[in-house]
Design an enzyme around this catalytic site. Structure first.
Site, PDB file in Angstrom:
ATOM      1  N   HIS A 292       0.835  -1.205   0.000  1.00 59.74           N
ATOM      2  CA  HIS A 292       0.000   0.000   0.000  1.00 59.74           C
ATOM      3  C   HIS A 292       0.868   1.252   0.000  1.00 59.74           C
ATOM      4  O   HIS A 292       1.954   1.300   0.572  1.00 59.74           O
ATOM      5  CB  HIS A 292      -1.020  -0.014   1.129  1.00 59.74           C
TER       6      HIS A 292
ATOM      7  N   ASP B 128       5.765   1.633   7.194  1.00 61.18           N
ATOM      8  CA  ASP B 128       4.509   0.932   6.898  1.00 61.18           C
ATOM      9  C   ASP B 128       3.731   1.846   5.943  1.00 61.18           C
ATOM     10  O   ASP B 128       3.099   2.781   6.382  1.00 61.18           O
ATOM     11  CB  ASP B 128       3.767   0.673   8.204  1.00 61.18           C
TER      12      ASP B 128
ATOM     13  N   GLU C 283      -5.055   1.799   2.312  1.00 63.98           N
ATOM     14  CA  GLU C 283      -5.058   0.573   3.129  1.00 63.98           C
ATOM     15  C   GLU C 283      -5.338   0.878   4.589  1.00 63.98           C
ATOM     16  O   GLU C 283      -6.058   0.145   5.273  1.00 63.98           O
ATOM     17  CB  GLU C 283      -3.698  -0.140   3.000  1.00 63.98           C
ATOM     18  N   GLU C 284      -4.764   1.983   5.070  1.00 65.11           N
ATOM     19  CA  GLU C 284      -4.844   2.284   6.507  1.00 65.11           C
ATOM     20  C   GLU C 284      -6.251   2.678   6.958  1.00 65.11           C
ATOM     21  O   GLU C 284      -6.512   2.779   8.143  1.00 65.11           O
ATOM     22  CB  GLU C 284      -3.849   3.407   6.871  1.00 65.11           C
TER      23      GLU C 284
ATOM     24  N   GLU D 199       4.529  -5.911   3.500  1.00 70.55           N
ATOM     25  CA  GLU D 199       4.108  -4.999   4.572  1.00 70.55           C
ATOM     26  C   GLU D 199       5.321  -4.501   5.357  1.00 70.55           C
ATOM     27  O   GLU D 199       6.301  -5.229   5.516  1.00 70.55           O
ATOM     28  CB  GLU D 199       3.152  -5.715   5.545  1.00 70.55           C
TER      29      GLU D 199
ATOM     30  N   HIS E 169       3.117   3.138  12.815  1.00 70.88           N
ATOM     31  CA  HIS E 169       1.964   3.948  13.251  1.00 70.88           C
ATOM     32  C   HIS E 169       2.338   4.951  14.347  1.00 70.88           C
ATOM     33  O   HIS E 169       1.541   5.289  15.212  1.00 70.88           O
ATOM     34  CB  HIS E 169       0.779   3.082  13.705  1.00 70.88           C
TER      35      HIS E 169
HETATM   36 ZN   LIG Z   1       0.624  -1.342   6.402  1.00 66.41          ZN
END
Ligand SMILES: [Zn+2]
Length: 363
Positions: free
Chosen positions: A63, A180, A214-215, A237, A324
């Site tokens: 992503h 990510d 995606e998130e 990922e 994150h």
């Molecule tokens: Zn991810």
């Protein structure tokens, strides 16, 4: 792995729904391939001369988007109320810097703020709860009019963490934001470049599919899998590391321990034949890997695996510390293990192995 490319991908502006800058960065590094985007900010990268290819298709997924924020309201005092695009851990947010992108493309610096300790009541000071509704972004303005007319900020403007990529060549460690899943994006480009010259002799047609959003619920992969119509997929990922808080024997996302093969998470139970092939290939090629059974989490495999006739997915993670949050670490060797794993699995695929994976040897 081209670390300069990974650095540019990490620095690129790309909260969910606003992935254009990441698309342009990838396109810059994919001049030898056929590149196409769609209305949702998904990006497709194909090997040249494969438009009418009849081989089975393997989709390489990653992503494009990363967790970010959006201006939800502008207060009379000039502070911006925010909502999250994706899921940051709230305790990691206050006092960190962000960039806000205005409609005209100007970048404005802001600081995420919450009520300062000096003004809290005793009860507030002992309370552990943080709410996004009580956090603001301060751009240094003194009124709503100034925010709108001088800074040019509107509600709906996106923002991302302000972090600049650095590479520590001595320890081969990357520092930056959005690993990510810019790690996964870099791995797709790296895998395709490794296979480009031999692509005519492969048993599969390799298509890079970079998914938006995606998130916020694995939305882009719903579209990419319909367009690519894969027979198999490899999902990359930037997986969260657990080695900084779990003992060595139990940790499954350790930096410098190689590519992580995700056996299970909340969204997908892996295809055992595909995993066996990946591990055989790793042993043969000397690629470091670690296995992971996640108690939570999900990837684009959630969506890709349930399209068409069911698509077996191999989910490969690059262990990324503090995913994150604003700042991440990952190791160059783990990035390289992930793309080496993908390239060598693709090289190893033949008609018989594809049949084993797609029918699980049941009948
Ligand atoms: Zn991810």
């Amino acid at each position: 792995m081209d670390i300069e490319m990974f650095g540019k991908l990490s620095d690129a502006f790309g909260p969910s729904g606003f992935e254009e800058d990441v698309i342009r960065t990838i396109a810059d590094y994919c001049k030898e391939f056929d590149v196409e985007n769609d209305a949702m900010n998904n990006l497709y990268v194909r090997m040249p001369g494969t438009e009418k290819d009849s081989r089975p298709v393997i989709q390489l997924d990653a992503h494009l988007d990363a967790c970010g924020f959006m201006v939800q309201n502008i207060q009379d005092n000039g502070c911006l109320g925010i909502i999250m695009l994706g899921g940051f851990h709230l305790t990691s947010l206050p006092a960190h810097a962000v960039w806000i992108r205005t409609r005209s493309g100007k970048m404005v610096h802001g600081i995420i703020c919450a009520k300062p300790v000096h003004f809290m009541t005793t009860a507030e000071r002992s309370s552990q709860t943080l709410e996004i509704e009580k956090m603001y972004v301060d751009v240094g303005a003194t009124s709503r009019e100034e925010v709108e007319n001088v800074f040019g900020i509107h509600i709906g403007d996106p923002m991302m963490p302000d972090v600049t990529f650095e590479y520590d060549a001595e320890h081969e460690i990357c520092f930056g934001k959005a690993f990510d899943n810019r790690a996964g994006c870099a791995c797709i480009v790296d895998t395709m470049k490794q296979l480009e010259k031999e692509q005519a002799s492969l048993a599969v047609n390799v298509v890079g599919a970079f998914a938006a959003q995606e998130e916020v619920g694995t939305r882009g992969a719903v579209v990419t899998s319909q367009i690519v119509k894969p027979d198999l997929a490899i999902v990359f990922e930037g997986s969260p590391s657990d080695d900084f808080f779990i003992s060595a024997g139990q940790a499954q996302g350790c930096m410098k321990k190689g590519v992580q093969i995700r056996i299970l998470d909340n969204s997908y139970i892996s295809n055992t034949q595909f995993i066996s092939l990946a591990e055989e290939v790793a042993e043969k090629c000397g690629i470091k890997y670690q296995e992971s059974v996640r108690r939570g989490g999900s990837t684009n495999a959630a969506k890709i695996s349930v399209t068409g006739k069911a698509v077996p997915c191999l989910v490969l993670g690059v262990p990324s510390r503090y995913a994150h949050s604003h700042y991440n670490f990952c190791a160059k060797e783990d990035l390289e293990a992930a793309s080496a794993m993908a390239a060598n699995v693709i090289r190893a695929l033949d008609e018989e192995k594809i049949r084993h994976i797609c029918h699980q040897d049941v009948l």
